[in-house]
Design an enzyme around this catalytic site. Structure first.
Site, PDB file in Angstrom:
ATOM      1  N   ASP A 292       0.827  -1.197   0.000  1.00  0.00           N
ATOM      2  CA  ASP A 292       0.000   0.000   0.000  1.00  0.00           C
ATOM      3  C   ASP A 292       0.872   1.261   0.000  1.00  0.00           C
ATOM      4  OD1 ASP A 292      -2.678   0.982   0.078  1.00  0.00           O
ATOM      5  OD2 ASP A 292      -2.391   1.561   2.161  1.00  0.00           O
ATOM      6  N   GLU A 339       0.731  -0.473  -5.158  1.00  0.00           N
ATOM      7  CA  GLU A 339      -0.454   0.389  -5.119  1.00  0.00           C
ATOM      8  C   GLU A 339       0.018   1.787  -5.503  1.00  0.00           C
ATOM      9  OE1 GLU A 339      -2.445   3.411  -4.315  1.00  0.00           O
ATOM     10  OE2 GLU A 339      -1.760   2.995  -2.281  1.00  0.00           O
ATOM     11  N   ASP A 390     -11.445   0.529  -0.251  1.00  0.00           N
ATOM     12  CA  ASP A 390     -11.737   1.915   0.110  1.00  0.00           C
ATOM     13  C   ASP A 390     -12.817   2.548  -0.769  1.00  0.00           C
ATOM     14  OD1 ASP A 390     -10.026   2.158   2.275  1.00  0.00           O
ATOM     15  OD2 ASP A 390      -8.326   2.791   1.054  1.00  0.00           O
TER      16      ASP A 390
END
Length: 496
Positions: A292, A339, A390
């Protein structure tokens, strides 16, 4: 080889115990994915949940949360009796973390007591505790945390707070805490045992597990407590600088995450030992690792800890090339997904492409009916999602569009059906088919989008804390099984 996959947190699986875990329904989920022709199951971090029950604010980047341990399997290995257990909240549409923990904890304690009374699995247990370098620190950390009413470690009395610095001097006698420390080690032993069995089952069905690694760690973690010299902290252990992102179109004050920043100079002097050990440990748990906020390996937003917003920060360069040179020298076979969402400078993509890391595209963000979508459709080294953890669900996103935009979407995908239910079904199937036909290496769909669910099934809303984030769960597989034929045929026709 192009592959299709599903994003589904373990916590959201059906279960008799109020939360998805490593029990029979997880194996059934793998069977369903296999029947669909899926080759990837992407999960969220399985580490011990911290603030707000967020998997991205964990107490450890190595340990697993006991909440995912399946109770029935403890009966199977004779550490519990069948009459010890009973279901809890099997029909709740959301996870009640407090109730689930209060139900499971006494059973885990009983299993530990039974484990100590017998000679069952002693050799297996000894092998486990000697082969996991992080286990001692974690067991001590969690024991101290419970002794101190789960308070942040910077607020502990000095003898606990400074133990990592003084443990060689033995200024704190751990013998009186031996029982609690052994319990925490036992919990990790069971967690790893059950997870590895599940992973082996998935791999036998030709399904790879994609794990998720947050680049930053929470201050309230054993990683920071035991490695304080590797973070930008003051003498009391409080961050001097913290992570976040600057103001943008979505937030006039930016995002102040609060995670302590790495001291990259010191990390580099150690040969990035912490990061290589972290990746090596996670590579044993997962087949693919999504990291991430990859952009922070290039440049990261440094916010003075005393600032209440992310406005007064600055960009600082990170030693990304030195780090990844070391990673691939020590872990040449590791599979990483970057990401790389957001408005990034070109250097981030250069770093990503240097190591041939797949990036990410999200349909809700990147698809534009007024453009040709050439990069979106034709780039191969990429993971395409309808949405991530998300995002709201695909159908909920569609409903937020203007009337004109919804008409354009229906026209583009040739949706002629009438009525909201028919439109939702046909639209999500058309978008799934479209994504599967793209050249992307991986096409991954949140389970909610495969089912065509509405906003109630959203998993997380960034910038908010607590309920209902991370609480959605599926009650059974009836509706998912009804999608097997469509998914299997579509995946096969897309040559995935």
């Amino acid at each position: 080889m192009k592959k299709a996959g599903c994003l589904m947190p373990v916590s959201s699986l059906p279960s008799l115990y109020g939360i998805g875990d490593f029990g029979s329904t997880a194996y059934e989920f793998i069977d369903i994915l296999s029947a669909m022709g899926m080759k990837i199951w992407q999960v969220l971090p399985l580490n011990p949940l911290g603030f707000g029950n967020s998997p991205y604010q964990a107490y450890s980047s190595f340990a697993g949360d006991e909440i995912y341990i399946n109770i029935d399997k403890l009966v199977d290995i004779c550490l519990l009796e069948a009459n010890d257990i009973k279901p809890v909240n099997p029909q709740n549409k959301s996870v009640d973390y407090i109730k689930v923990r209060s139900h499971k904890q006494p059973l885990l304690q009983l299993a530990f007591t039974n484990f100590k009374k017998t000679n069952l699995y002693k050799d297996k247990y000894q092998q486990f505790i000697t082969s996991h370098h992080w286990l001692d620190d974690y067991a001590v950390f969690l024991t101290f945390k419970k002794i101190n009413s789960l308070n942040l470690w910077t607020r502990w009395p000095d003898k606990y707070r400074n133990w990592p610095k003084n443990k060689q001097n033995k200024q704190l006698d751990l013998s009186k805490y031996a029982e609690q420390i052994d319990y925490e080690k036992f919990i990790q032993f069971v967690f790893y045992w059950q997870w590895q069995e599940l992973k082996v089952y998935a791999n036998k069905h030709r399904i790879e597990i994609m794990g998720d690694i947050p680049i930053y760690l929470g201050l309230d973690s054993v990683d920071v407590w035991a490695n304080q010299e590797l973070f930008l902290l003051d003498k009391s252990g409080n961050p001097t600088y913290i992570a976040g992102v600057p103001p943008d179109f979505f937030s006039a004050t930016g995002q102040r995450w609060g995670n302590p920043l790495y001291d990259w100079d010191k990390l580099e002097k150690t040969g990035f030992k912490f990061w290589t050990q972290r990746l090596q440990g996670n590579a044993k748990l997962f087949d693919i690792l999504r990291i991430d906020h990859f952009r922070a390996f290039d440049t990261y937003w440094e916010i003075p800890a005393h600032c209440n917003t992310a406005i007064d920060g600055k960009w600082v360069e990170a030693p990304g090339y030195a780090l990844f040179n070391t990673i691939y020298k020590k872990l040449p076979d590791i599979k990483i997904v970057a990401e790389d969402l957001g408005d990034l400078r070109p250097e981030v993509y250069k770093l990503r492409d240097k190591y041939k890391l797949p990036g990410m595209k999200v349909f809700q963000f990147h698809f534009d009916i007024n453009k040709k979508n050439t990069e979106f459709e034709n780039t191969s080294n990429m993971v395409i999602y309808t949405g991530t953890h998300d995002n709201t669900t695909l159908i909920a996103w569609y409903k937020t569009l203007s009337t004109v935009h919804r008409q354009q979407i229906r026209s583009y995908f040739k949706i002629t059906s009438k009525g909201p239910n028919s439109i939702s079904r046909d639209l999500k199937r058309a978008i799934i088919s479209y994504i599967l036909k793209c050249r992307a290496k991986y096409a991954i769909f949140p389970l909610q989008d495969i089912l065509g669910l509405n906003a109630f099934a959203r998993l997380n809303t960034p910038g908010t804390i607590g309920s209902p984030n991370w609480e959605w769960r599926l009650l059974d597989y009836t509706t998912l099984k009804a999608e097997i034929d469509f998914m299997s045929q579509t995946i096969k026709s897309a040559n995935r």
